[in-house]
Design a protein around this motif. Structure first.
Motif, PDB file in Angstrom:
ATOM      1  N   ASP A 172       0.842  -1.197   0.000  1.00 29.44           N
ATOM      2  CA  ASP A 172       0.000   0.000   0.000  1.00 29.44           C
ATOM      3  C   ASP A 172       0.882   1.254   0.000  1.00 29.44           C
ATOM      4  O   ASP A 172       1.058   1.927   1.013  1.00 29.44           O
ATOM      5  N   VAL A 173       1.443   1.534  -1.183  1.00 34.60           N
ATOM      6  CA  VAL A 173       2.315   2.711  -1.309  1.00 34.60           C
ATOM      7  C   VAL A 173       1.416   3.944  -1.412  1.00 34.60           C
ATOM      8  O   VAL A 173       0.475   3.959  -2.210  1.00 34.60           O
ATOM      9  N   LEU A 174       1.713   4.959  -0.604  1.00 33.80           N
ATOM     10  CA  LEU A 174       0.867   6.157  -0.628  1.00 33.80           C
ATOM     11  C   LEU A 174       1.201   7.044  -1.828  1.00 33.80           C
ATOM     12  O   LEU A 174       2.280   6.925  -2.419  1.00 33.80           O
ATOM     13  N   GLY A 175       0.265   7.909  -2.174  1.00 34.45           N
ATOM     14  CA  GLY A 175       0.504   8.918  -3.226  1.00 34.45           C
ATOM     15  C   GLY A 175       0.400   8.382  -4.643  1.00 34.45           C
ATOM     16  O   GLY A 175       0.954   8.972  -5.571  1.00 34.45           O
ATOM     17  N   ARG A 176      -0.333   7.274  -4.826  1.00 33.97           N
ATOM     18  CA  ARG A 176      -0.395   6.647  -6.157  1.00 33.97           C
ATOM     19  C   ARG A 176      -0.928   7.600  -7.228  1.00 33.97           C
ATOM     20  O   ARG A 176      -0.393   7.678  -8.329  1.00 33.97           O
ATOM     21  N   GLU A 177      -1.963   8.357  -6.868  1.00 35.11           N
ATOM     22  CA  GLU A 177      -2.592   9.247  -7.865  1.00 35.11           C
ATOM     23  C   GLU A 177      -1.623  10.333  -8.332  1.00 35.11           C
ATOM     24  O   GLU A 177      -1.795  10.917  -9.397  1.00 35.11           O
ATOM     25  N   LYS A 178      -0.635  10.598  -7.528  1.00 38.37           N
ATOM     26  CA  LYS A 178       0.322  11.669  -7.881  1.00 38.37           C
ATOM     27  C   LYS A 178       1.664  11.097  -8.337  1.00 38.37           C
ATOM     28  O   LYS A 178       2.684  11.790  -8.322  1.00 38.37           O
ATOM     29  N   GLY A 179       1.660   9.806  -8.713  1.00 39.95           N
ATOM     30  CA  GLY A 179       2.915   9.193  -9.180  1.00 39.95           C
ATOM     31  C   GLY A 179       3.824   8.781  -8.043  1.00 39.95           C
ATOM     32  O   GLY A 179       5.036   8.690  -8.231  1.00 39.95           O
ATOM     33  N   TYR A 180       3.271   8.592  -6.856  1.00 38.02           N
ATOM     34  CA  TYR A 180       3.947   8.100  -5.650  1.00 38.02           C
ATOM     35  C   TYR A 180       4.876   9.130  -5.006  1.00 38.02           C
ATOM     36  O   TYR A 180       4.877   9.305  -3.798  1.00 38.02           O
TER      37      TYR A 180
END
Ligand SMILES: Cc1ncc(COP(=O)(O)O)c(C=O)c1O
Length: 426
Positions: free
Chosen positions: A300-308
């Motif tokens: 569950d890597v955060l910030g996926r929508e912003k390219g991590y």
């Protein structure tokens, strides 16, 4: 003949070296310096005193040290484009303390990020900002965007009219809204400090944001995270604060600065002029790739929508995988060195078992890893985090993989030992 105690300590250093040589070092605040920098840090400069300013020292014996300090300062100004620089602070926290003292008064109203939102302890009541007696107000943070809520921050500056706002952080996957803060701060007479401890190397490589160009009053930083110098601190500031900053550094927070580290900083600055852009570029490509691959593997890597990420850092929520402390320990048992990390929605006091881990790729990049290697790193990590494989088993594969990377890159000659123990060591 060595005493038993000396043998013991020397052996522990050897064991530490062997361990790190066969590991994946992913602590976001660490790095390895170049052989040329190490040569400087092992020189006679480590034995000397040079209290005060070049040309106005309290002891004799400083004529060459003066020239080194002036050259290092000149390089800092050239690399970061600041009006001036102080290269003497011996750590990031002491750079912060000195800048706080120069930019604000005891008890002033200050805005800074909370620790769960990525702020450093020195921005909080627990450390330097607390010692300054600041009345601290938290900068509003947008958990979904993993960044400061720019609009709310501006509203708060207008309402509170603080004397100082501290931007920059220990968790900073995305650039902070510096320009926005500057606009409002001009109306309220608020001074802005940007703590670039984590992202100084990315800034040197023109690959993150440029707080100096965006008009902050002072940038403070450590010199050993994405910026791959010896441990130390630096302040890049406007001329109008120079007298106060220099006084706050000496005699305010340091008597003798660490001259061998200062010389090493100068050498690293010169190397970053040459290699900094390529280095920063690769760090960011690697971080994005690692984020993508870990996510594909089920983390569950955060910030996926912003390219991590747009920096060297990734945040992973491992609350479903045993929690931050458990996962970080398992990774360590497999020779993958990372740290547990509090996430924005965690209780500030829950530092023992927070929900996340923080990863940094600046050191893996420094030893030569590229995007294809990030796929391997992601797989090794997810075998532990997602699949629950025994760390001891994964460790064998980590050792084999990491053994392929044994040179420092983005510097003049990265063969370990290329310059150490040379004629400059005394
Ligand atoms: C944002 C920030 N500022 C300051 C520091 C402190 O730096 P140092 O350890 O050099 O004192 C850190 C350390 O990790 C940091 O993350």
């Amino acid at each position: 003949m060595e005493s038993e105690e000396i043998k013991f300590i020397r052996n522990k250093i050897r064991e530490h070296h062997n361990w790190f040589d066969s590991s994946l070092p992913m602590i976001a605040s660490e790095n390895v310096s170049s052989p040329l920098t190490r040569e400087a840090t092992a020189s006679d400069l480590s034995h000397r005193y040079a209290e005060g300013d070049p040309g106005k020292r309290f002891y004799e014996g400083c004529k060459y040290l003066d020239e080194i300090e002036l050259k290092t300062q000149e390089l800092a100004v050239e690399v970061f484009g600041s009006e001036t620089a102080d290269v003497r602070p011996i750590s990031g926290v002491l750079a912060n303390y000195a800048a706080f003292d120069a930019l604000a008064d005891y008890g002033d109203t200050v805005m800074s990020l909370s620790v769960p939102s990525g702020g450093h302890i020195s921005h909080s009541k627990f450390s330097a900002a607390g010692l300054m007696g600041f009345d601290i107000h938290e900068i509003p943070f947008d958990d979904d965007n993993l960044n400061i809520d720019s609009e709310e921050m501006c509203e708060m500056i207008k309402e509170l009219e603080p004397e100082l706002i501290i931007l920059g952080a220990s968790v900073i996957p995305f650039p902070h809204p510096v320009k926005e803060a500057r606009e409002v701060a001009d109306e309220t007479g608020t001074r802005i400090m940007y703590d670039a401890a984590h992202v100084l190397g990315l800034i040197a490589g023109n690959r993150f944001q440029d707080p100096v160009a965006d008009g902050v009053d002072a940038v403070t930083a450590s010199t050993h995270k994405t910026f791959p110098g010896p441990q130390g601190g630096i302040i890049l500031h406007k001329n109008q604060f120079d007298k106060d900053i220099r006084r706050a550094v000496f005699p305010g927070t340091t008597s003798n600065h660490h001259l061998h580290h200062m010389a090493g900083l100068g050498i690293t600055l010169a190397e970053m002029k040459e290699f900094g852009e390529d280095y920063a570029n690769q760090i960011i490509k690697n971080a994005k790739k690692l984020g993508k691959e870990l996510y594909k593997q089920g983390c569950d890597v955060l910030g996926r929508e912003k390219g991590y990420t747009k920096s060297h850092q990734l945040l992973v929520d491992v609350s479903e995988n045993g929690g931050g402390a458990t996962v970080a320990k398992k990774l360590e048992n497999a020779n993958i060195i990372a740290n547990k990390n509090i996430l924005p929605w965690d209780d500030v006091n829950n530092t023992e078992e927070p929900s996340g881990i923080r990863l940094g790729v600046q050191e893996l990049t420094r030893i030569g890893m590229k995007e294809t290697d990030m796929s391997v790193v992601a797989e090794l990590m997810s075998r532990i985090i997602v699949e629950g494989e025994k760390p001891e088993k994964v460790k064998e594969d980590v050792e084999e993989f990491s053994g392929k990377f044994n040179e420092v890159h983005y510097c003049y000659d990265g063969r370990l030992g290329a310059y150490e123990f040379s004629e400059l060591q005394r």
